[in-house]
Write a protein that holds these residues in place. Structure first.
Motif, short mmCIF file in Angstrom:
data_model
loop_
_atom_site.label_atom_id
_atom_site.label_comp_id
_atom_site.label_asym_id
_atom_site.label_seq_id
_atom_site.Cartn_x
_atom_site.Cartn_y
_atom_site.Cartn_z
N VAL A 272 33.26 -41.56 68.59
CA VAL A 272 34.40 -41.05 67.94
C VAL A 272 35.10 -41.69 67.00
N TYR A 273 35.35 -42.94 67.21
CA TYR A 273 35.97 -43.77 66.20
C TYR A 273 35.22 -44.16 64.95
N GLU A 274 33.98 -44.32 65.17
CA GLU A 274 33.18 -44.79 63.87
C GLU A 274 33.12 -43.54 63.05
N SER A 275 32.95 -42.30 63.86
CA SER A 275 32.82 -41.00 62.98
C SER A 275 34.21 -40.72 61.96
N TYR A 276 35.35 -41.24 62.48
CA TYR A 276 36.46 -41.01 61.66
C TYR A 276 36.56 -41.86 60.48
N GLY A 277 36.13 -43.25 60.83
CA GLY A 277 36.00 -44.04 59.71
C GLY A 277 37.42 -44.30 58.96
N SER A 278 37.11 -44.14 57.64
CA SER A 278 38.25 -44.36 56.53
C SER A 278 39.02 -43.03 56.85
N ARG A 320 24.55 -41.21 68.52
CA ARG A 320 24.25 -40.11 67.61
C ARG A 320 24.62 -38.71 67.51
N ALA A 321 24.38 -38.11 68.76
CA ALA A 321 25.00 -36.88 68.83
C ALA A 321 26.60 -36.76 68.72
N ILE A 322 27.17 -37.75 69.44
CA ILE A 322 28.57 -37.71 69.18
C ILE A 322 29.14 -37.81 67.70
N LYS A 323 28.36 -38.56 67.11
CA LYS A 323 28.83 -38.96 65.93
C LYS A 323 28.71 -37.63 64.71
N THR A 324 27.44 -37.01 65.01
CA THR A 324 27.06 -35.93 64.36
C THR A 324 28.12 -34.65 64.58
N ALA A 325 28.58 -34.57 65.82
CA ALA A 325 29.28 -33.62 66.35
C ALA A 325 30.84 -33.56 65.66
N VAL A 326 31.34 -34.91 65.62
CA VAL A 326 32.54 -35.18 65.05
C VAL A 326 32.69 -35.17 63.73
N ARG A 327 31.68 -35.93 63.02
CA ARG A 327 31.69 -35.94 61.57
C ARG A 327 31.62 -34.78 60.77
N GLY A 328 30.86 -33.59 61.54
CA GLY A 328 30.72 -32.36 60.71
C GLY A 328 32.29 -31.90 60.41
N PRO A 329 32.99 -31.52 61.43
CA PRO A 329 34.26 -30.74 61.31
C PRO A 329 35.18 -31.74 60.36
N LEU A 330 35.02 -33.06 60.37
CA LEU A 330 35.85 -34.04 59.55
C LEU A 330 35.65 -33.71 58.18
#
Length: 594
Positions: A272-278, A320-330
């Motif tokens: 989750v945190y890696e998905s938010y990134g910057s 990978r699944a969590i990153k894809t799920a979170v990154r998309g809406p962001l």
């Protein structure tokens, strides 16, 4: 041959039971969780939880599940007895909650335990009474279908453990969190919680996760959230994540469920945190509630005695699944926003309505001011504060000639003040400089035990999370001492009647959220001054002029002069930088004029 007595002994059953209980029953909330798990596994559609004195005196859980027969009821209270496991292979694919067969006997070993249970087709039920692990009676009795369990005087026979329980408010807040987690994981179950005979909440059945999240977190939080839904291979992810503009300094709520079981898992949290990134400003944390569904055979839920942790067979796949799920809406909702600017990492949390009037108090000049004790002591040669013992930023004032001339040169991004101070060029964060000025004034008033208050013309109603309401109610006298006068107005509602006169209008909901996030550390803080310092820092932060608000030159000059009179500290109470300074010599060096 010499006979030597064996030093190794087999523990008596009573001692072994208390050790087993220690792995499962840490506090009243542990009891509630175990009983809720059993109620859900029994197919209950209505569960009622009644608590007295934060769970110390009584915990009662009543459900309309399938109940137990006369033969099964006493067996359920024996160690290693369970209806969920028959073979060793069953341990690798557990799809229920209460599978360990330890909960009821462990609870009964450290309490006065009573259970009344009946199957739906039975004419009578079974009553089991156990005290401190000793079965006192098992008898037939009239009973409604389902199970009713009462746990009285928790830890009555282990006073050492009872002594280490926290305050009633703290213990009940843990219970509230556990019950809300159960409600989030079981949408088709009505969940009701009372404390000392007062209804705290009653969540009816719902059909969607969004509806349940709205019940639990309220409309204010939901307005800040974005839905997510993603399926990848054998991983199904759904839930809500916060828009990074509304990230917080605290980590709650962050709810992770794996196969409807609340867990703490570093793989998912890291993703989750890696998905938010910057997208996530520095020092801020996201709010989220994630439901992750995987094949039961691909996750081990038996790696922690209280089942709080799980281990995945393929953690990389989950990540990978969590990153894809979170990154998309962001990417869709945030990167596509014309106002998003990831380069200004610390700007997002402070952006507010630009039409909001400034909170700089114009008018009378400030008299000579000194630093509050413990607030500022040492400064490094680089001008950055050093961290003290209590996590406070220690610093000394930058020495200027008396009344240095201040000339305002302008404002950048409606966030930074550019000023000529004496013979130096300053770029100042308008929020942090005003926050520090307000804090110094509040701290002085606190040390003098005379914080001036300003009654609100119209009292401000504020709803807080149910889990924190009891804790907040407990510290109302201390908040009143710092000028925040609140009054209870329902199970989780309060009315703000007055605030410190020095700060005036502010975002009261955000202020209480900050204070509530600090409450978890109050029990570990031994000094009243340290507790009050965090409250005043939050008041100053929320009362200060925010980034993104245009200021007129007289306002900017006034706040810079106030800052200079305070000794020009270089950080706000939370440790964020106030000023970037360039002396004439440094400017000459930058432009190679030396």
């Amino acid at each position: 041959m010499e006979s030597v007595e064996s030093r190794i002994k087999v523990l008596p059953e009573s001692v072994a039971s208390q050790i087993a209980a220690g792995e499962i029953v840490e506090r009243p909330a542990s009891v509630v969780k175990e009983l809720l798990d059993n109620s859900v596994d029994a197919g209950s559609t209505v569960i009622s939880i009644d608590v007295v004195n934060g769970g110390r005196t009584l915990i009662r859980v009543i459900d309309d599940g399938e109940g137990m027969s006369r033969a099964d009821a006493p067996l359920a209270c024996q160690r290693f007895a369970t209806s969920k496991i028959r073979h060793p292979r069953d341990l690798s694919g557990i799809a229920t909650y209460g599978f360990r067969g330890e909960a009821l006997p462990s609870i009964a070993a450290v309490s006065r335990f009573r259970m009344l249970t009946a199957r739906h087709q039975s004419l009578t039920g079974t009553a089991v009474v156990i005290e401190g692990g000793d079965v006192r009676s098992v008898e037939e009795r009239g009973a409604a279908p389902g199970t009713r369990i009462e746990v009285e005087e928790l830890f009555f026979n282990t006073p050492g453990r009872r002594k280490f329980l926290k305050t009633t408010a703290t213990e009940f807040s843990h219970i509230t969190h556990v019950v809300q987690q159960a409600a989030l994981a079981n949408l088709h179950t009505q969940v009701r919680l009372t404390h000392n005979d007062h209804v705290v909440f009653d969540y009816p059945k719902v059909t969607t996760l969004e509806d349940r999240l709205l019940q639990v977190f309220g409309p204010r939080v939901m307005e800040m959230m974005m839905p997510i839904h993603h399926e990848q291979a054998d991983v199904h992810v759904r839930g809500m994540i916060v828009n990074p503009y509304h990230s917080k300094t605290g980590r709650t709520p962050q709810e992770i469920f794996v196969n409807r079981r609340f867990v703490k898992n570093t793989t998912i949290a890291h993703a989750v945190y890696e998905s938010y990134g910057s997208f996530l400003p520095k020092g801020r944390h996201p709010t989220f509630a994630l439901m992750v569904e995987v094949d039961p055979h691909d996750v081990d839920v038996n790696v922690h005695p209280s089942k709080r942790e799980v281990k995945f067979r393929s953690p990389d796949l989950i990540h990978r699944a969590i990153k894809t799920a979170v990154r998309g809406p962001l990417q869709k909702h945030v990167m596509g926003s014309p106002t998003f600017s990831p380069g200004l990492e610390e700007r997002a949390p402070d952006v507010v309505d630009k039409e909001k009037p400034a909170q700089v108090r114009m008018g009378e000049p400030l008299i000579e001011r000194s630093f509050p004790s413990g607030a500022s002591d040492v400064q490094t040669s680089s001008g950055r504060g050093q961290r003290g013992e209590a996590g406070q930023v220690k610093e000394s004032p930058v020495l200027y000639p008396l009344e240095p001339e201040v000339r305002i040169l302008g404002q950048i991004h409606a966030t930074y003040i550019v000023a000529h101070v004496g013979d130096e060029l300053h770029v100042l964060d308008q929020h942090t400089i005003h926050e520090r000025v307000l804090f110094e004034g509040l701290w002085r008033e606190w040390k003098d035990r005379h914080i001036q208050t300003q009654p609100l013309l119209i009292p401000e109603p504020v709803d807080v999370p149910v889990a924190a309401a009891t804790q907040l109610a407990e510290i109302l006298p201390e908040l009143a001492n710092v000028g925040l006068e609140l009054e209870c107005f329902g199970p989780s509602s309060f009315v703000i009647r007055s605030v410190p006169a020095l700060v005036g209008q502010m975002d009261y909901v955000a202020l209480l959220e900050d204070i509530l996030e600090d409450l978890s550390e109050w029990n570990s803080v031994d000094s009243l001054d340290k507790r009050i310092r965090s409250v005043l820092a939050s008041v100053a932060c929320k009362g200060a002029v925010q980034a993104g608000r245009r200021m007129e030159a007289p306002e900017m000059k006034h706040v810079v002069n106030d800052w200079l009179r305070e000794g020009s500290p270089m950080t706000c109470p939370h440790g964020r930088r106030i000023s970037l300074r360039f002396g004439s010599e440094e400017l000459h060096r930058i432009f190679r004029r030396l």
